[in-house]
Design an enzyme around this catalytic site. Structure first.
Site, PDB file in Angstrom:
ATOM      1  N   ASP A 203      -2.755   2.801   1.459  1.00 31.42           N
ATOM      2  CA  ASP A 203      -3.200   3.574   2.327  1.00 31.42           C
ATOM      3  C   ASP A 203      -2.661   4.806   2.481  1.00 31.42           C
ATOM      4  O   ASP A 203      -3.082   5.787   3.432  1.00 31.42           O
ATOM      5  CB  ASP A 203      -3.171   2.864   3.876  1.00 31.42           C
ATOM      6  CG  ASP A 203      -3.610   1.515   3.531  1.00 31.42           C
ATOM      7  OD1 ASP A 203      -5.036   1.524   3.449  1.00 31.42           O
ATOM      8  OD2 ASP A 203      -3.271   0.509   4.008  1.00 31.42           O
TER       9      ASP A 203
ATOM     10  N   LYS B   5      -7.363   5.714  -1.933  1.00 31.06           N
ATOM     11  CA  LYS B   5      -8.245   5.986  -0.860  1.00 31.06           C
ATOM     12  C   LYS B   5      -8.337   7.068  -0.404  1.00 31.06           C
ATOM     13  O   LYS B   5      -9.113   7.432   0.529  1.00 31.06           O
ATOM     14  CB  LYS B   5      -7.649   4.768   0.271  1.00 31.06           C
ATOM     15  CG  LYS B   5      -7.568   3.440  -0.192  1.00 31.06           C
ATOM     16  CD  LYS B   5      -7.344   2.643   1.143  1.00 31.06           C
ATOM     17  CE  LYS B   5      -7.200   1.008   0.971  1.00 31.06           C
ATOM     18  NZ  LYS B   5      -6.816   0.116   1.848  1.00 31.06           N
TER      19      LYS B   5
ATOM     20  N   ASP C  67      -1.942  -0.006   6.577  1.00 31.95           N
ATOM     21  CA  ASP C  67      -0.358  -0.949   6.666  1.00 31.95           C
ATOM     22  C   ASP C  67      -0.004  -0.606   5.359  1.00 31.95           C
ATOM     23  O   ASP C  67       1.526  -1.462   5.285  1.00 31.95           O
ATOM     24  CB  ASP C  67      -0.754  -2.141   6.763  1.00 31.95           C
ATOM     25  CG  ASP C  67      -1.448  -2.877   5.649  1.00 31.95           C
ATOM     26  OD1 ASP C  67      -2.317  -2.590   5.160  1.00 31.95           O
ATOM     27  OD2 ASP C  67      -0.795  -4.239   5.269  1.00 31.95           O
TER      28      ASP C  67
ATOM     29  N   ASP D 108      -7.085  -5.494   4.763  1.00 33.55           N
ATOM     30  CA  ASP D 108      -5.801  -6.627   4.779  1.00 33.55           C
ATOM     31  C   ASP D 108      -4.599  -6.052   5.424  1.00 33.55           C
ATOM     32  O   ASP D 108      -3.908  -5.023   5.020  1.00 33.55           O
ATOM     33  CB  ASP D 108      -5.657  -7.001   3.369  1.00 33.55           C
ATOM     34  CG  ASP D 108      -6.742  -8.221   3.189  1.00 33.55           C
ATOM     35  OD1 ASP D 108      -6.811  -8.831   3.733  1.00 33.55           O
ATOM     36  OD2 ASP D 108      -7.041  -7.876   1.718  1.00 33.55           O
TER      37      ASP D 108
ATOM     38  N   ASP E 122      -8.239   0.585   6.853  1.00 31.26           N
ATOM     39  CA  ASP E 122      -7.743  -0.447   6.073  1.00 31.26           C
ATOM     40  C   ASP E 122      -8.343  -1.821   6.498  1.00 31.26           C
ATOM     41  O   ASP E 122      -8.355  -2.170   7.732  1.00 31.26           O
ATOM     42  CB  ASP E 122      -6.557  -0.281   5.812  1.00 31.26           C
ATOM     43  CG  ASP E 122      -6.048  -1.462   4.908  1.00 31.26           C
ATOM     44  OD1 ASP E 122      -6.401  -1.938   3.694  1.00 31.26           O
ATOM     45  OD2 ASP E 122      -5.073  -2.148   5.526  1.00 31.26           O
TER      46      ASP E 122
HETATM   47  O1  LIG Z   1      -6.562  -5.286  -1.983  1.00 32.71           O
HETATM   48  C1  LIG Z   1      -5.484  -5.383  -1.573  1.00 32.71           C
HETATM   49  O2  LIG Z   1      -4.245  -5.505  -2.238  1.00 32.71           O
HETATM   50  C2  LIG Z   1      -5.084  -5.231  -0.094  1.00 32.71           C
HETATM   51  O3  LIG Z   1      -6.214  -4.952   0.580  1.00 32.71           O
HETATM   52  P1  LIG Z   1      -6.654  -3.866   1.813  1.00 32.71           P
HETATM   53  O4  LIG Z   1      -6.583  -2.316   0.985  1.00 32.71           O
HETATM   54  O5  LIG Z   1      -7.771  -4.145   2.458  1.00 32.71           O
HETATM   55  O6  LIG Z   1      -5.099  -3.820   2.453  1.00 32.71           O
HETATM   56 MG   LIG Z   2      -3.932  -3.370   3.997  1.00 32.34          MG
END
Ligand SMILES: O=C(O)COP(=O)(O)O
Ligand SMILES: [Mg+2]
Length: 227
Positions: free
Chosen positions: A177, A150, A173, A11, A9
């Site tokens: 995910d 995902k 996180d 963010d 992942d």
């Molecule tokens: O798009 C989001 O809300 C968070 O992005 P991520 O999946 O990279 O954590």
């Molecule tokens: Mg994330």
């Protein structure tokens, strides 16, 4: 088991608190002998730029599995379902002052700035028989197709790469995910992970954010799970 690839992942997992990339993680990725697949709720252009700049391959999971890229400058696999997300957005706009994020780039999800109580949004779409899922990743609120995530994205990517989903080590996180971590052979959540991610993961690192991703990679390397 030695994992053949990593799916990670962006963010909250390879970033710092301010969403900037943790450069130590980028460096570590480059040193690994196995491919690293970025998997995010962000649009494809965002993750392609990140992958290119970090030095990773162009097979990526974008829009929470809604968009799968088969490589840089190669076609993407784009799921259906934008129409029903837009319908849900139109309906919800009657009740809330909503702000779309990255609308020009998104193909499969409507994504909103956070700040509202999403249980109310869920209730309204449910009362109107709309078959969409609403999730809050801690970074944005996503109106998405409930059958795409995902984890389904990882399936497609595994097929493209000719390896099994169980041969992936996943790091994440947030709730977005969870399916990916369950689908992979091993799911590791970073210390800042939300409850859904923690429950889906087999282990949680002590450290948070990029430091947590580094800890996950070191754990895998030192236990012979990665080369
Ligand atoms: O798009 C989001 O809300 C968070 O992005 P991520 O999946 O990279 O954590
Ligand atoms: Mg994330």
């Amino acid at each position: 088991m030695v994992f053949k690839a990593l799916v990670v992942d962006i963010d909250g997992t390879i970033t710092n608190h301010d969403r900037s990339l943790d450069l130590r993680v980028a460096k570590r990725f480059r040193e690994l002998r196995v491919p690293v697949v970025l998997s995010t709720g962000n649009p494809l252009c965002y993750v392609h730029a990140a992958a290119k700049l970090i030095g990773l391959g162009g097979i990526v999971i974008a829009e929470n599995g809604g968009v799968i890229s088969t490589g840089f400058d190669k076609p993407s696999i784009i799921a259906d379902g934008m129409e029903k997300c837009e319908e849900a957005y139109e309906l919800l706009s009657n009740y809330f002052d909503l702000e779309k994020l990255d609308a020009a780039y998104r193909k499969t999800e409507v994504v909103l700035r956070r700040g509202m109580d999403i249980s109310q949004l869920r209730q309204i779409v449910e009362d109107n028989g709309m078959k969409v899922e609403i999730i809050d990743t801690g970074y944005a609120v996503h109106i998405k197709d409930g059958n795409i995530n995902k984890g389904t994205g990882l399936h497609t990517v595994a097929e493209l790469m000719g390896i099994d989903t169980k041969e992936f080590l996943a790091i994440g996180d947030s709730c977005n995910d969870a399916e990916m971590m369950r689908e992979a052979g091993l799911g590791i959540a970073v210390g800042n992970a939300d409850d859904d991610a923690r429950q889906a993961a087999s282990m949680v690192t002590k450290a948070s954010f990029g430091e947590g991703a580094l800890e996950a990679i070191e754990y895998a390397l030192s236990n012979g799970l990665l080369e």
